[in-house]
Design an enzyme around this catalytic site. Structure first.
Site, short mmCIF file in Angstrom:
data_model
loop_
_atom_site.label_atom_id
_atom_site.label_comp_id
_atom_site.label_asym_id
_atom_site.label_seq_id
_atom_site.Cartn_x
_atom_site.Cartn_y
_atom_site.Cartn_z
N GLY A 159 0.81 -1.20 0.00
CA GLY A 159 0.00 0.00 0.00
C GLY A 159 0.85 1.25 0.00
O GLY A 159 1.89 1.30 0.66
N LYS A 169 -6.85 -1.15 11.66
CA LYS A 169 -7.68 -1.38 12.84
C LYS A 169 -8.85 -2.33 12.56
O LYS A 169 -9.25 -3.10 13.42
CB LYS A 169 -8.20 -0.06 13.41
N ILE A 227 -0.57 9.20 18.43
CA ILE A 227 -0.60 9.03 19.88
C ILE A 227 -0.02 7.66 20.24
O ILE A 227 -0.50 6.64 19.74
CB ILE A 227 -2.04 9.13 20.42
N LYS A 283 -11.40 0.62 16.85
CA LYS A 283 -10.28 1.05 17.69
C LYS A 283 -10.49 0.65 19.14
O LYS A 283 -9.54 0.27 19.83
CB LYS A 283 -10.10 2.56 17.56
N ALA A 315 18.45 2.10 14.80
CA ALA A 315 18.25 0.66 14.59
C ALA A 315 19.55 -0.12 14.67
O ALA A 315 19.55 -1.32 14.94
CB ALA A 315 17.59 0.41 13.24
N ASP A 351 -15.65 3.17 12.94
CA ASP A 351 -14.20 3.34 13.06
C ASP A 351 -13.79 3.37 14.53
O ASP A 351 -12.82 2.69 14.93
CB ASP A 351 -13.78 4.64 12.37
#
Length: 465
Positions: free
Chosen positions: A36, A131, A162, A232, A59, A228
């Site tokens: 995507g 989600k 967040i 979540k 990393a 939605d």
């Protein structure tokens, strides 16, 4: 997280011999395949390109995008994309043995589920922001990843930028989360903010949100009807309550029925209206529901406006903790996705892949039916202006065992566009004391049979987060 009841999914399999992918790599780059390249995928590519040096330092090895799978090779993409990496064949990512880490940002349940499963089975770390998929299949995918000792990370699935998944998985690992109260859909929050602050109708605020790119065109139902936020909430419940639940058990309602009058009355009573995702651990069951809610104007969530998101956690030991910030958009969500990429890449590079799922116990939990919840309620009745109406409403509530805290009558008031074109109605608006929802519904069924009622009753629950 600690939970009670049900049979747990095993996310802690017996260790087995590590694959070549998990051996110390001696500084070899981590090869990434992207499924995507829409809004979020483009943001991921931008961050990986712009911060490549910094990310390599963090990393311990370079992070290199090897392949990007899209549906349309001709569509315009972000400038950070090397178009030579494009493919329309997902097998070029999930079946390529050179790719170490798969980032799924295509969305939807199909074919994303099958592709993630294939990637896991081939020993690749997976990062997803999906989600819907996690709400439907999260526990099974986590168990699959743990059994094969690979990482499945999903910070971007809830709350955009967040860091709520990490907060629940790590910071609250030693506590018992008793309650989650969250604003997790920026579209609803924006519309309600505009309705409250400007007096706009729902339709006008929705059009504005669509023009600004905050709501989908032509069909915003996933957001404004609450689905939605429900997806979540299910993901949050996995981490907060260790709960495996069916989406059908989560009461879900949206914001289409809210009118200007409801905002005015809420303000008069000292409240504001927010679309909340609410979860509680009750011991023998959990409570999961998504709906418009009246909350006190002085509460912290009341001041989360526009497209911002916030999650208020209540820990048994730590008490309340608020995580707040931008909940949607290309870069906020991409920040979470790339943070997961960094974590998974570190694990692969150091030979300790599969640690993110350690210690998680996810069990089927009973979801308390909506009829059994106890809350205070805002009720608005649009009625004919004649003697005795208020008394009959109060009588129906009293007969059901529902006590009234405050009651006002006002009118005539501005009606919704669908209201009957008879003489203006008046509003009877009341706030109840704590009552079981089933009793409130029984009273409203009785009022619905009255000839004086002009519109369906407006019911909103009241919370004090």
């Amino acid at each position: 997280m600690k939970t009670e009841g049900g049979s747990p999914l095993n996310l802690n399999p017996e260790p087995h011999a590590a694959s070549d992918r998990r051996r110390l790599r001696g500084g070899a780059p981590i090869q990434i395949g992207l499924l995507g390249c829409g809004t979020v995928g483009g943001g991921v590519l931008r961050l990986l390109a712009e911060n490549s040096g910094y990310l390599a330092e963090r990393a311990g090895v370079p992070l290199v995008v090897k392949r990007v799978v899209v549906r349309d090779l001709e569509k315009e993409r972000v400038s950070a994309l090397d178009r030579g990496l494009l493919s329309t064949n997902p097998a070029d990512v999930v079946d390529d043995p050179a790719i170490d880490l798969v980032v799924e940002v295509m969305g939807g349940e199909t074919p994303a589920r099958e592709l993630i499963e294939r990637a896991i089975d081939r020993g690749k770390g997976v990062v997803t922001a999906n989600k819907l998929l996690l709400a439907a299949h999260g526990p099974a995918l986590l168990a699959r990843a743990a059994a094969r000792q690979v990482d499945l990370a999903f910070e971007g699935a809830v709350g955009g930028g967040i860091p709520i998944i990490r907060t629940l998985r790590d910071a609250f690992a030693s506590d018992w989360v008793e309650r989650v109260t969250a604003i997790v859909n920026g579209t609803c929050n924006y519309i309600l903010t505009r309705m409250r602050d400007t007096g706009a109708s729902f339709d006008a605020a929705l059009r504005e949100a669509q023009d600004l790119g905050y709501a989908e065109k032509p069909d915003p139902s996933l957001d404004v009807d609450g689905h939605d936020a429900a997806h979540k909430l299910i993901v949050l419940a996995m981490l907060a309550f260790g709960a495996q639940v069916d989406a059908a058990d989560v009461h879900t309602s949206g914001i289409r029925t809210i009118e200007e009058a409801d905002h005015l009355y809420a303000d008069r009573f000292g409240y504001t209206i927010k679309h909340l995702a609410i979860g509680r651990d009750l011991g023998d069951a959990i409570e999961l529901r998504v709906h418009p809610t009246l909350i006190p104007k002085q509460s912290v969530l009341a001041n989360v406006s526009g497209v911002l998101n916030a999650v208020l956690l209540e820990g048994r030991a730590v008490g309340p903790s608020l995580v707040y910030g931008r909940g949607a958009g290309d870069l906020p969500t991409a920040v979470s996705v790339v943070s997961d990429v960094l974590d998974v890449a570190r694990s692969i590079a150091s030979g300790v892949a599969g640690m993110q799922g350690r210690g998680m116990s996810i069990k089927p939990r009973r979801v308390r039916p909506l009829s059994e919840i106890v809350s205070r309620y805002y009720l608005r009745f649009a009625v004919e202006d004649r003697p005795g109406v208020m008394g009959r409403i109060a009588g129906a509530l009293g007969d059901a065992g529902v006590s009234i805290e405050q009651i006002v009558q006002q009118g005539p008031t501005k009606r919704s566009s669908g209201a009957a074109a008879r003489e203006p109605a008046v509003d009877v608006v009341l706030i109840t004391h704590d009552a079981q929802e089933g009793l409130v519904r029984s009273a409203l069924d009785a009022v619905a049979r009255e000839e004086f009622l002009r519109e369906p009753v407006h019911l909103f629950r009241i919370e004090e987060p």
